[in-house]
Every structure is written in structure tokens, then in C-alpha cells.
Design a protein around this motif. Structure first.
Motif, PDB file in Angstrom:
ATOM      1  N   GLU A 124     -71.372  29.354   7.504  1.00 24.36           N
ATOM      2  CA  GLU A 124     -70.592  29.067   6.508  1.00 24.36           C
ATOM      3  C   GLU A 124     -70.113  27.645   6.495  1.00 24.36           C
ATOM      4  O   GLU A 124     -69.796  27.092   7.559  1.00 24.36           O
ATOM      5  N   THR A 125     -69.759  27.096   5.372  1.00 20.55           N
ATOM      6  CA  THR A 125     -69.202  25.711   5.278  1.00 20.55           C
ATOM      7  C   THR A 125     -67.825  25.916   5.559  1.00 20.55           C
ATOM      8  O   THR A 125     -67.078  27.049   5.238  1.00 20.55           O
ATOM      9  N   THR A 126     -67.204  25.134   6.106  1.00 20.90           N
ATOM     10  CA  THR A 126     -65.560  25.186   6.452  1.00 20.90           C
ATOM     11  C   THR A 126     -64.809  23.895   5.814  1.00 20.90           C
ATOM     12  O   THR A 126     -65.326  22.975   5.471  1.00 20.90           O
ATOM     13  N   ASN A 127     -63.523  24.279   5.630  1.00 25.35           N
ATOM     14  CA  ASN A 127     -62.710  23.116   5.323  1.00 25.35           C
ATOM     15  C   ASN A 127     -61.715  23.286   6.320  1.00 25.35           C
ATOM     16  O   ASN A 127     -60.834  24.224   6.806  1.00 25.35           O
ATOM     17  N   GLU A 128     -61.050  22.029   6.559  1.00 30.45           N
ATOM     18  CA  GLU A 128     -60.083  21.798   7.656  1.00 30.45           C
ATOM     19  C   GLU A 128     -58.820  22.630   7.041  1.00 30.45           C
ATOM     20  O   GLU A 128     -58.112  23.121   7.829  1.00 30.45           O
ATOM     21  N   ASP A 129     -58.539  22.649   5.753  1.00 33.81           N
ATOM     22  CA  ASP A 129     -57.193  23.457   5.130  1.00 33.81           C
ATOM     23  C   ASP A 129     -57.369  24.765   5.594  1.00 33.81           C
ATOM     24  O   ASP A 129     -56.246  25.432   5.521  1.00 33.81           O
ATOM     25  N   GLU A 130     -58.436  25.252   6.024  1.00 28.97           N
ATOM     26  CA  GLU A 130     -58.475  26.923   6.179  1.00 28.97           C
ATOM     27  C   GLU A 130     -58.306  27.259   7.630  1.00 28.97           C
ATOM     28  O   GLU A 130     -58.223  28.302   8.004  1.00 28.97           O
ATOM     29  N   TRP A 131     -57.991  26.092   8.519  1.00 26.45           N
ATOM     30  CA  TRP A 131     -57.887  26.314  10.071  1.00 26.45           C
ATOM     31  C   TRP A 131     -56.553  25.677  10.494  1.00 26.45           C
ATOM     32  O   TRP A 131     -56.042  24.581   9.607  1.00 26.45           O
TER      33      TRP A 131
ATOM     34  N   LYS B  95     -59.571  19.328  20.477  1.00 27.06           N
ATOM     35  CA  LYS B  95     -60.576  18.566  19.809  1.00 27.06           C
ATOM     36  C   LYS B  95     -60.405  18.547  18.058  1.00 27.06           C
ATOM     37  O   LYS B  95     -59.920  19.525  17.367  1.00 27.06           O
ATOM     38  N   PRO B  96     -60.594  17.326  17.584  1.00 30.05           N
ATOM     39  CA  PRO B  96     -60.330  17.199  16.239  1.00 30.05           C
ATOM     40  C   PRO B  96     -61.190  18.017  15.364  1.00 30.05           C
ATOM     41  O   PRO B  96     -62.437  18.424  15.840  1.00 30.05           O
TER      42      PRO B  96
ATOM     43  N   GLU C  58     -65.972  21.256  14.616  1.00 36.15           N
ATOM     44  CA  GLU C  58     -66.951  22.116  13.585  1.00 36.15           C
ATOM     45  C   GLU C  58     -68.334  21.596  13.674  1.00 36.15           C
ATOM     46  O   GLU C  58     -69.257  22.360  13.798  1.00 36.15           O
ATOM     47  N   GLN C  59     -68.657  20.495  14.090  1.00 34.03           N
ATOM     48  CA  GLN C  59     -69.992  20.088  14.254  1.00 34.03           C
ATOM     49  C   GLN C  59     -70.585  20.697  15.559  1.00 34.03           C
ATOM     50  O   GLN C  59     -71.731  21.005  15.483  1.00 34.03           O
TER      51      GLN C  59
ATOM     52  N   MET D 229     -64.814  27.744  17.576  1.00 32.40           N
ATOM     53  CA  MET D 229     -63.690  26.799  16.997  1.00 32.40           C
ATOM     54  C   MET D 229     -62.435  27.530  17.543  1.00 32.40           C
ATOM     55  O   MET D 229     -61.441  26.489  18.067  1.00 32.40           O
ATOM     56  N   GLN D 230     -62.190  28.475  18.137  1.00 29.69           N
ATOM     57  CA  GLN D 230     -60.996  29.125  18.800  1.00 29.69           C
ATOM     58  C   GLN D 230     -61.056  28.367  20.090  1.00 29.69           C
ATOM     59  O   GLN D 230     -59.748  28.259  20.666  1.00 29.69           O
ATOM     60  N   ALA D 231     -62.136  28.386  20.845  1.00 28.55           N
ATOM     61  CA  ALA D 231     -62.194  27.681  21.920  1.00 28.55           C
ATOM     62  C   ALA D 231     -61.615  26.142  22.135  1.00 28.55           C
ATOM     63  O   ALA D 231     -61.267  25.672  23.052  1.00 28.55           O
TER      64      ALA D 231
END
Length: 75
Positions: A22-29, A35-36, A41-42, A65-67
């Protein structure tokens, strides 16, 4: 130069669509102490794309991502 950027962006969209992530948006995290967002994400997308079972990719991506210190915001 602009044409190269547009082509690269379009290619990335195709790759993400084919990878099943799924595509992600930084606002959702929230988070990011380790890590930036875009780097995390990449990395996580690349690793998830290697998982043969597509249905397992979203859970792996979230765990990855949680890691890196990111958690999905509620809502």
C-alpha cells in the motif's frame, strides 16, 4: 530535468502498484526517532516486495516501519 523527475515518479508508482504494497503518507505515521520516514518507507517496501505471499506484505511492512520507530496513527 523536469521530464526525468516526472518519469521517475511515474515509474515509482508503477513499481509500488506491482509490488502489492500500500502507498503510505507520512501524515498517517508517528515517530521516526530511528530513521527518517522516506528512508524507512523505501527500505520496508523493498523488503516487503521480496515476500512471495502478497497477503503477508502489509503486516510485514507495518512491522518493519515499527522497527524503525514509526507507528501508524489511529483513524
Amino acid at each position: 530535468m523536469m521530464r526525468t523527475v516526472l518519469l521517475s515518479t511515474a515509474l515509482l508508482g508503477v513499481v509500488l502498484a506491482l509490488s502489492g504494497c500500500e502507498t503510505t503518507n507520512e501524515d498517517e505515521w508517528a515517530g521516526g526517532a530511528r530513521k527518517p520516514f522516506h528512508q524507512a518507507e523505501q527500505t520496508c517496501e523493498a523488503q516487503a516486495a521480496r515476500i512471495a505471499e502478497e497477503s503477508a506484505r502489509p503486516a510485514f511492512f507495518t512491522g518493519c516501519m515499527q522497527a524503525f520507530g514509526w507507528t501508524r496513527r489511529a483513524g
